[in-house]
Design an enzyme around this catalytic site. Structure first.
Site, mmCIF file in Angstrom:
data_model
loop_
_atom_site.group_PDB
_atom_site.id
_atom_site.type_symbol
_atom_site.label_atom_id
_atom_site.label_comp_id
_atom_site.label_asym_id
_atom_site.label_seq_id
_atom_site.Cartn_x
_atom_site.Cartn_y
_atom_site.Cartn_z
ATOM 1 N N LYS A 89 -11.585 -2.127 7.224
ATOM 2 C CA LYS A 89 -10.748 -2.993 8.041
ATOM 3 C C LYS A 89 -11.177 -2.924 9.505
ATOM 4 O O LYS A 89 -11.383 -3.941 10.130
ATOM 5 C CB LYS A 89 -9.270 -2.589 7.924
ATOM 6 N N TRP A 123 0.834 -1.215 0.000
ATOM 7 C CA TRP A 123 0.000 0.000 0.000
ATOM 8 C C TRP A 123 0.854 1.244 0.000
ATOM 9 O O TRP A 123 0.554 2.210 -0.705
ATOM 10 C CB TRP A 123 -0.966 -0.016 1.185
ATOM 11 N N ASP A 145 -1.517 6.857 6.306
ATOM 12 C CA ASP A 145 -2.566 5.909 5.932
ATOM 13 C C ASP A 145 -2.779 5.009 7.153
ATOM 14 O O ASP A 145 -1.896 4.238 7.519
ATOM 15 C CB ASP A 145 -2.093 5.094 4.716
HETATM 16 C C1 LIG Z 1 -6.768 -2.082 2.343
HETATM 17 C C2 LIG Z 1 -5.781 -0.972 2.402
HETATM 18 C C3 LIG Z 1 -5.741 0.029 1.414
HETATM 19 C C4 LIG Z 1 -6.658 0.041 0.226
HETATM 20 O O1 LIG Z 1 -7.916 0.389 0.625
HETATM 21 P P1 LIG Z 1 -9.110 0.548 -0.426
HETATM 22 O O2 LIG Z 1 -10.174 1.156 0.428
HETATM 23 O O3 LIG Z 1 -9.441 -0.827 -0.916
HETATM 24 O O4 LIG Z 1 -8.665 1.433 -1.520
HETATM 25 C C5 LIG Z 1 -4.817 1.040 1.566
HETATM 26 N N1 LIG Z 1 -3.970 1.072 2.599
HETATM 27 C C6 LIG Z 1 -3.970 0.123 3.562
HETATM 28 C C7 LIG Z 1 -3.010 0.199 4.691
HETATM 29 C C8 LIG Z 1 -4.882 -0.929 3.483
HETATM 30 O O5 LIG Z 1 -4.887 -1.888 4.422
#
Ligand SMILES: *Cc1c(COP(=O)(O)O)cnc(C)c1O
Length: 355
Positions: free
Chosen positions: A190, A99, A166
């Protein structure tokens, strides 16, 4: 058979939150209509939005001067919204996994984006430590929890330039010193809500500093100034997020979420380290409390499929490791009861006895 849900995302949510959300779909607030069939500008939905934002601020102790916005597009859209809004000349990224790497790649479309350090050399199994953040960068971007590789930065680091994170997969799993960040964002699916909503916590006075034209929908100001109601927001995921935030508060807030996360992680890592059939993949000091990755020890490699089948027969769901790393991954988000981790640990012990 009872199922133990270790899915990485979309992932487990508290049963009460799912039930309350289901009820709102059938009859919202007793108004005789579903939340799915009323205006997002109705007073009933406005109250949901207001409470979700208020609980975000309360639970994370967000200081004055920050906005909480809800948008669509997933965390992946934030990979471009961040540079759109904050990158004037140069940005710095810490490359700690898939990511983080995607975020970095996207930033390169907007200007100079430098990789300050990377742990790619060892399949992202650790968090780089000795790096220097360039002081001429517009911001420094980190991924606090690496969902795929099972590493995590659980401290709010000091950065000489605006810090952006993030936090898709560890938001609300610990207290965060929001004042150290200019922007924190994440997809909800998540640890917060169903897929479809993305949150961003942005420092208001950091907005509007870049010289480029930002498309209206990608400008954080659009959403901050309109209370995430510039256009139709994802109403149902926001409703579920609100219910989940109520749940977190009722359980004791993020300090309690952190205590539980540590308890779950200690139990599972303890077994991984004790059981000669398995080994963890992440560097011990960087182990994630949210996504716990492990593989069969080298001399037991051929037992991988057997263990998977055995674990499934005992009700474990979603423990297959990501395809880029293999083995197993137990995602242990806020809603996962300790009982589920205990069941997995019992499974590992029993499998050891049988072999
Ligand atoms: C799952 C995830 C993403 C991507 O998320 P989407 O909502 O599917 O675009 C980005 N960063 C991290 C750390 C993730 O776990």
């Amino acid at each position: 058979m009872k199922k133990f849900n270790f899915n990485a995302g979309p992932s487990i949510m508290p049963r009460e939150v799912i039930e309350a959300t289901a009820q709102a779909v059938l009859d919202f607030n007793g108004i005789g209509l579903s939340i799915l069939e009323i205006s997002h500008r109705s007073k009933d939905f406005q109250a949901v939005m207001d409470e979700a934002v208020a609980l975000f601020k309360e639970l994370l102790d967000i200081p004055e001067g920050y906005s909480v916005v809800f948008v669509g597009g997933g965390a992946s859209m934030q990979f471009c919204m961040v540079p759109y809004n904050f990158l004037e000349k140069k940005a710095a990224y810490l490359n700690t996994g898939t990511w983080a790497n995607k975020a970095l790649k996207e930033a390169k479309n907007f200007g100079e984006a430098v990789e300050v350090a990377s742990s790619k050399d060892k399949l992202y199994s650790y968090i780089p430590k000795d790096y220097v953040i360039p002081t001429d960068a517009d911001y420094f971007h980190i991924t606090t929890n690496n969902t795929i590789y099972g590493t995590e930065i659980r401290k709010d680091i000091d950065s000489p330039v605006p810090l952006i994170a993030d936090m898709s997969s560890d938001i609300f799993s610990r207290p965060v010193d929001v004042s150290k960040y200019t922007c924190i964002y994440g997809g909800a699916q998540k640890n917060l809500a169903p897929a479809g909503v993305t949150f961003a916590i942005v420092k208001n006075d950091a907005l509007g500093k870049v010289s480029r034209t930002i498309p209206t929908m990608l400008d954080y100001r659009t959403h901050a100034e309109n209370g995430s109601m510039f256009n139709t927001p994802p109403v149902l995921p926001i409703y579920a997020a609100m219910e989940n935030l109520r749940w977190i508060k009722a359980q004791g807030g993020v300090t309690e979420m952190e205590r539980r996360a540590k308890e779950r992680a200690e139990l599972l890592y303890g077994e991984i380290d004790r059981n000669p059939l398995f080994r963890g993949t992440a560097a011990v000091e960087d182990r994630s409390l949210m996504n716990i990755d492990f593989v069969m020890a080298d001399e037991y490699k051929e037992l991988e499929a057997d263990f998977m089948a055995f674990a499934q027969s005992k009700g474990m769901v979603g423990i297959k490791g990501h395809r880029s790393i293999g083995g197993f991954r137990a995602s242990c988000y806020n809603a996962l009861p300790l009982e589920a981790v205990q069941a997995l640990v019992d499974c590992m012990k029993e499998f050891q006895k049988n072999h």
